[in-house]
Design a protein around this motif. Structure first.
Motif, PDB file in Angstrom:
ATOM      1  N   LYS A   1       0.801  -1.412   0.169  1.00 29.86           N
ATOM      2  CA  LYS A   1      -0.132  -0.030  -0.054  1.00 29.86           C
ATOM      3  C   LYS A   1       0.894   1.163  -0.006  1.00 29.86           C
ATOM      4  O   LYS A   1       0.278   2.223   0.197  1.00 29.86           O
ATOM      5  CB  LYS A   1      -0.881  -0.011   1.225  1.00 29.86           C
ATOM      6  CG  LYS A   1      -1.847  -1.198   1.369  1.00 29.86           C
ATOM      7  CD  LYS A   1      -2.844  -1.308   0.264  1.00 29.86           C
ATOM      8  CE  LYS A   1      -3.983  -2.215   0.697  1.00 29.86           C
ATOM      9  NZ  LYS A   1      -4.225  -3.308  -0.739  1.00 29.86           N
ATOM     10  N   PHE A   2       2.145   1.285  -0.458  1.00 30.38           N
ATOM     11  CA  PHE A   2       2.884   2.363  -0.380  1.00 30.38           C
ATOM     12  C   PHE A   2       2.504   3.065  -1.798  1.00 30.38           C
ATOM     13  O   PHE A   2       1.993   2.722  -2.754  1.00 30.38           O
ATOM     14  CB  PHE A   2       4.260   2.166  -0.549  1.00 30.38           C
ATOM     15  CG  PHE A   2       5.010   1.990   0.591  1.00 30.38           C
ATOM     16  CD1 PHE A   2       5.376   2.743   1.595  1.00 30.38           C
ATOM     17  CD2 PHE A   2       5.239   0.453   0.997  1.00 30.38           C
ATOM     18  CE1 PHE A   2       6.045   2.631   3.021  1.00 30.38           C
ATOM     19  CE2 PHE A   2       5.893   0.182   2.183  1.00 30.38           C
ATOM     20  CZ  PHE A   2       6.149   1.144   3.117  1.00 30.38           C
ATOM     21  N   LYS A   3       2.312   4.589  -1.524  1.00 24.71           N
ATOM     22  CA  LYS A   3       1.815   5.302  -2.750  1.00 24.71           C
ATOM     23  C   LYS A   3       2.761   6.033  -3.724  1.00 24.71           C
ATOM     24  O   LYS A   3       2.555   6.410  -4.533  1.00 24.71           O
ATOM     25  CB  LYS A   3       0.799   6.277  -2.016  1.00 24.71           C
ATOM     26  CG  LYS A   3      -0.510   5.559  -1.552  1.00 24.71           C
ATOM     27  CD  LYS A   3      -1.648   6.838  -1.047  1.00 24.71           C
ATOM     28  CE  LYS A   3      -2.544   6.008  -0.440  1.00 24.71           C
ATOM     29  NZ  LYS A   3      -3.291   6.980   0.192  1.00 24.71           N
ATOM     30  N   ASN A   4       3.968   6.126  -3.156  1.00 23.91           N
ATOM     31  CA  ASN A   4       5.004   6.765  -3.739  1.00 23.91           C
ATOM     32  C   ASN A   4       6.236   5.878  -4.026  1.00 23.91           C
ATOM     33  O   ASN A   4       7.024   5.788  -3.168  1.00 23.91           O
ATOM     34  CB  ASN A   4       5.570   8.096  -2.774  1.00 23.91           C
ATOM     35  CG  ASN A   4       6.338   9.061  -3.424  1.00 23.91           C
ATOM     36  OD1 ASN A   4       6.526   9.054  -4.763  1.00 23.91           O
ATOM     37  ND2 ASN A   4       6.413  10.213  -2.831  1.00 23.91           N
ATOM     38  N   ILE A   5       6.263   5.326  -5.263  1.00 28.68           N
ATOM     39  CA  ILE A   5       7.458   4.346  -5.455  1.00 28.68           C
ATOM     40  C   ILE A   5       8.032   4.537  -6.754  1.00 28.68           C
ATOM     41  O   ILE A   5       7.317   5.283  -7.739  1.00 28.68           O
ATOM     42  CB  ILE A   5       6.635   2.890  -5.763  1.00 28.68           C
ATOM     43  CG1 ILE A   5       5.669   2.652  -4.634  1.00 28.68           C
ATOM     44  CG2 ILE A   5       7.891   1.931  -5.734  1.00 28.68           C
ATOM     45  CD1 ILE A   5       4.750   1.646  -4.914  1.00 28.68           C
ATOM     46  N   GLY A   6       9.306   4.801  -6.547  1.00 31.05           N
ATOM     47  CA  GLY A   6       9.992   5.357  -7.744  1.00 31.05           C
ATOM     48  C   GLY A   6      11.338   4.353  -8.112  1.00 31.05           C
ATOM     49  O   GLY A   6      11.725   3.317  -7.132  1.00 31.05           O
ATOM     50  N   PHE A   7      12.090   4.543  -9.188  1.00 30.94           N
ATOM     51  CA  PHE A   7      13.082   3.859  -9.380  1.00 30.94           C
ATOM     52  C   PHE A   7      14.197   4.609  -9.547  1.00 30.94           C
ATOM     53  O   PHE A   7      14.244   6.018  -9.695  1.00 30.94           O
ATOM     54  CB  PHE A   7      13.105   3.385 -10.828  1.00 30.94           C
ATOM     55  CG  PHE A   7      12.166   2.300 -11.129  1.00 30.94           C
ATOM     56  CD1 PHE A   7      12.257   0.728 -10.714  1.00 30.94           C
ATOM     57  CD2 PHE A   7      10.714   2.446 -11.627  1.00 30.94           C
ATOM     58  CE1 PHE A   7      11.434  -0.105 -10.845  1.00 30.94           C
ATOM     59  CE2 PHE A   7       9.717   1.352 -11.756  1.00 30.94           C
ATOM     60  CZ  PHE A   7      10.055   0.211 -11.518  1.00 30.94           C
ATOM     61  N   ALA A   8      15.434   4.191  -8.984  1.00 33.83           N
ATOM     62  CA  ALA A   8      16.573   4.774  -8.939  1.00 33.83           C
ATOM     63  C   ALA A   8      17.694   4.445  -9.878  1.00 33.83           C
ATOM     64  O   ALA A   8      17.479   3.104 -10.468  1.00 33.83           O
ATOM     65  CB  ALA A   8      17.425   4.779  -7.585  1.00 33.83           C
TER      66      ALA A   8
END
Lengths: 169, 161
Positions: free
Chosen positions: B151-158
């Motif tokens: 349920k994480f809302k802010n997911i990104g790739f590095a």
């Protein structure tokens, strides 16, 4: 003892007619099955092995109502694994957009294509443009990363990742 | 009076057919020719049999992209949770910031992410997935999927390391 002539008299040499109706019924059933279960060949979708995550959170494509997108297929250099070289399977052959392959090393063309598609969408007055990444699950992240970079550079705010749905969904 | 009809034979002779006899005759069947239809049906069946491929149930995981040059990095106000992925044969090992041991498998990753989410009391904490370049796309998508599942809302790739 003389043979009975009963059967001879009663025997008819008429044409034996096969009942075709059940066969036609079954054939139509099969055709309907193949039409419904088959995949219509599409330029947008390349044949590849999609990621299959555990408890997949992927949503059925038809539930995402926006069709305003560009699909980037990342195809493995050895999709069937016949070369016996594991490194080749992990390498990408090309980025395929609407059936047109773009060289993996050609990041400039990739950016130009994404930008063109985005601008064409904006010119049509469509909203919510996004990039869909259909990557082969065996391909290295290094091969996918240029798409993320190009999409961010082209200021495309949304990205959808293609994956298999959870079974039984 | 019994009705009768007259038929003319080739020689012009009149043959009377009684109504009773006429009733007894089977009515002629009207049937369109089925052969061409069956031919076409079999052609279609053969075509579908030869070109058929089973469709895998495919879906999409929606996400958002940062705007601009992502290789330069962005300022993040909240300390993100970093999930580093490195290959281990055909599998992958996930390393999470603040946890010294490697995480094996998606289920363990999900439980660890859920634990972190509960401890922080927020779903807004950014999760940054940082795969090594030689990690298979399957494991990157797996990490992304488990972060969404938690349920994480802010997911990104590095960018890859």
């Amino acid at each position: 003892m003389a043979k009975s002539t009963v059967y001879k008299k009663g025997g008819q040499t008429g044409v034996v007619d096969m009942n075709m109706t059940p066969m036609i019924d079954v054939t139509f059933q099969l055709i309907i099955f193949f039409i419904l279960a088959g995949q219509i060949a599409s330029n947008e979708i390349a044949q590849l092995k999609l990621p299959d995550p555990d408890h997949s959170q992927a949503i059925e494509a038809k539930k995402i109502k926006v069709t305003n997108k560009v699909t980037v297929n990342v195809v493995s250099a050895d999709p069937d694994g016949t070369s016996g070289d594991p490194m080749k399977v992990k390498a990408a052959k090309a980025y395929i957009i609407v059936g047109v392959p773009i060289d993996v090393a050609d990041e400039g063309t990739l950016f130009d294509v994404l930008m063109d598609r985005k601008q064409a969408s904006e010119a049509r007055g469509e909203k919510g443009f996004f990039v869909e990444i259909r990557g082969d699950r065996r391909v290295n992240f290094d091969e996918i990363q240029p798409i993320l970079v190009a999409a961010a550079k082209a200021e495309i705010p949304r990205m959808n990742i293609s994956a298999l749905l959870e079974l039984g969904e | 009076m019994a009705k009768s009809t007259e038929n003319m034979a080739n020689g012009g002779t009149v043959h009377y057919v009684s109504a009773r006899k006429k009733r007894g005759r089977p009515k002629p069947k009207m049937q369109p020719p089925l052969t061409p239809m069956i031919d076409v049906t079999f052609q279609l069946l053969l075509f579908f049999l030869l070109t058929f491929t089973f469709r895998e149930a495919e879906g999409q995981i929606p996400s958002r992209l940062p705007i601009g040059d992502i290789t330069k990095g962005h300022d993040v106000k909240i300390d993100p949770i970093f999930v580093v992925i490195r290959p281990a044969g055909d599998q992958a090992i996930y390393e999470m910031s603040g946890i010294n041991v490697g995480i094996h498998g998606p289920e363990e990753l999900y439980r660890t992410l859920m634990g972190r989410q509960r401890a922080l009391g927020s779903k807004e904490v950014p999760v940054v997935i940082k795969p090594r370049g030689d990690v298979a796309w399957q494991h990157v998508v797996e990490a992304f999927n488990q972060a969404i599942r938690a349920k994480f809302k802010n997911i990104g790739f590095a960018p890859s390391t």
